[in-house]
Design a protein around this motif. Sequence first.
Motif, mmCIF file in Angstrom:
data_model
loop_
_atom_site.group_PDB
_atom_site.id
_atom_site.type_symbol
_atom_site.label_atom_id
_atom_site.label_comp_id
_atom_site.label_asym_id
_atom_site.label_seq_id
_atom_site.Cartn_x
_atom_site.Cartn_y
_atom_site.Cartn_z
ATOM 1 N N LEU A 78 0.860 -1.184 0.000
ATOM 2 C CA LEU A 78 0.000 0.000 0.000
ATOM 3 C C LEU A 78 0.894 1.230 0.000
ATOM 4 O O LEU A 78 1.726 1.400 0.895
ATOM 5 N N ARG A 79 0.740 2.084 -1.007
ATOM 6 C CA ARG A 79 1.521 3.319 -1.108
ATOM 7 C C ARG A 79 0.540 4.476 -1.337
ATOM 8 O O ARG A 79 -0.352 4.402 -2.178
ATOM 9 N N GLN A 80 0.745 5.565 -0.600
ATOM 10 C CA GLN A 80 -0.138 6.725 -0.712
ATOM 11 C C GLN A 80 0.695 7.973 -0.964
ATOM 12 O O GLN A 80 1.739 8.183 -0.331
ATOM 13 N N PHE A 81 0.230 8.811 -1.904
ATOM 14 C CA PHE A 81 0.951 10.006 -2.325
ATOM 15 C C PHE A 81 0.018 11.214 -2.307
ATOM 16 O O PHE A 81 -1.187 11.080 -2.518
ATOM 17 N N VAL A 82 0.585 12.389 -2.088
ATOM 18 C CA VAL A 82 -0.120 13.643 -2.325
ATOM 19 C C VAL A 82 0.330 14.149 -3.683
ATOM 20 O O VAL A 82 1.534 14.303 -3.940
ATOM 21 N N ALA A 91 4.461 20.239 -14.421
ATOM 22 C CA ALA A 91 4.719 18.798 -14.398
ATOM 23 C C ALA A 91 4.151 18.196 -13.112
ATOM 24 O O ALA A 91 4.016 18.882 -12.096
ATOM 25 N N PRO A 92 3.836 16.903 -13.117
ATOM 26 C CA PRO A 92 3.312 16.286 -11.903
ATOM 27 C C PRO A 92 4.383 16.158 -10.830
ATOM 28 O O PRO A 92 5.557 15.909 -11.121
ATOM 29 N N ALA A 93 3.959 16.341 -9.581
ATOM 30 C CA ALA A 93 4.844 16.162 -8.434
ATOM 31 C C ALA A 93 4.095 15.324 -7.408
ATOM 32 O O ALA A 93 2.927 15.589 -7.117
ATOM 33 N N ALA A 94 4.732 14.301 -6.886
ATOM 34 C CA ALA A 94 4.085 13.408 -5.931
ATOM 35 C C ALA A 94 4.979 13.227 -4.710
ATOM 36 O O ALA A 94 6.185 12.999 -4.835
ATOM 37 N N ARG A 95 4.361 13.324 -3.550
ATOM 38 C CA ARG A 95 5.081 13.140 -2.278
ATOM 39 C C ARG A 95 4.487 11.935 -1.555
ATOM 40 O O ARG A 95 3.302 11.905 -1.244
ATOM 41 N N GLU A 96 5.320 10.926 -1.311
ATOM 42 C CA GLU A 96 4.825 9.744 -0.613
ATOM 43 C C GLU A 96 4.562 10.089 0.850
ATOM 44 O O GLU A 96 5.415 10.657 1.530
ATOM 45 N N VAL A 97 3.352 9.729 1.329
ATOM 46 C CA VAL A 97 2.967 10.062 2.696
ATOM 47 C C VAL A 97 2.628 8.835 3.529
ATOM 48 O O VAL A 97 2.459 8.935 4.748
ATOM 49 N N ARG A 98 2.505 7.660 2.884
ATOM 50 C CA ARG A 98 2.273 6.435 3.659
ATOM 51 C C ARG A 98 2.714 5.219 2.865
ATOM 52 O O ARG A 98 2.533 5.156 1.658
ATOM 53 N N ARG A 99 3.255 4.237 3.591
ATOM 54 C CA ARG A 99 3.485 2.916 3.038
ATOM 55 C C ARG A 99 3.138 1.894 4.107
ATOM 56 O O ARG A 99 3.445 2.060 5.285
ATOM 57 N N ALA A 100 2.426 0.848 3.689
ATOM 58 C CA ALA A 100 2.007 -0.203 4.608
ATOM 59 C C ALA A 100 1.910 -1.502 3.817
ATOM 60 O O ALA A 100 1.956 -1.499 2.584
#
Length: 368
Positions: A193-197, A205-214
């Motif tokens: 499980l990976r969650q990004f903002v 351009a797209p920018a994604a910041r990972e905020v959770r991994r489980a």
Amino acid sequence: MPTFRFAARLTAAASILSLLAACATHEVDFQGEGEGFVGQGAPVMAVLETPSVGTVGDDAADDPAVWASATPVTVMGRQTSGFVAGTDKKSGLYIYGFDGQMLQFMPQGLLNNVDVAEGLSVAGRPQLVLGASDRTPGKTGVALYLFDPAGTGDNGVRYWGSIATDVVEPYGFCFGRRGDEIHAVLVGHEGELRQFVLTADPAGAPAAREVRRAEIGSISEGCAADEGADALYVNEENVGLWRYGLDPASGAARTLVQPVAPGVLVADAEGLTTLADGQARYLIGSSQGDSTFPVWRIDGAAPEYKGRFVVVDGAVDGVTGTDGLAALGGPVGPFPEGLVVIQDDVNDVGTQNFKYVDWRAIRTALGL
């Protein structure tokens, strides 16, 4: 599809549904064995379908998403009130109108699950963003697309970029909003499980910041966000339906809503979608093992199971073995109170495709 054919199908479906109304809240049993087996559920019918996906004779159609606009938009020179996006996991992304006809195809690789989100501004211009789990070798992660609601002419869905991840085989995908933030949730085949903002940088351009991994635990795919309760639902295919917090700070904490069990949720537990119907909110799942669709009401303190439906033969053929589904409540083109779009594993003519079901038929069948 010509307007008169679409209207005829709606009329035919409504006539058959009226005959079923007397027993609509009772489950019927369609016994079978092997591929195409259909279990117990309240019967509903699809009113139309898309053409078969382009990958002939293969397990290809997978997951759809639905978006509706309050004002007409232009897709590839055609005016529409929104569209359905559907993945061909062997070759790319389809865009369909609310008449089921294809508006656009993008040969983008091995896309599995797709979702849409509003509220993104790119270079100062409001955009609709689409995201899809991408299993294409060398680009595994999340493929991102934009659509300009104010565009004209050959305006279509266009590739924007990607979110790279460490997930070896991206499987499930869904968007969820938290305040002004768009959260992108990726589910891996092995239960990652990976969650990004998701945002756009100053250059557009797209920018994604990972905020959770489980770690979910085992093979998983379907996911759906319930923004009203800040919740995230995930199907672990051979275990059951989990409820997480959409807040990434909640980490791996979760509650088992429904274990895999005969007559409710039969492995594989596959697609998930949410639908808002006035003040009520519902979660619809795909019980792939017996081709049924369990429904929970989710706007209360805890999810409340409301029963299951099956999609039987009517104006178009019924639905079996569903991988993915999507729903949207309120006015959706010719569907005044909502639309549910469902992938059909065994189509009567051609290869796999997507079926459109009027939400009112489901609501009546289950007595919601």
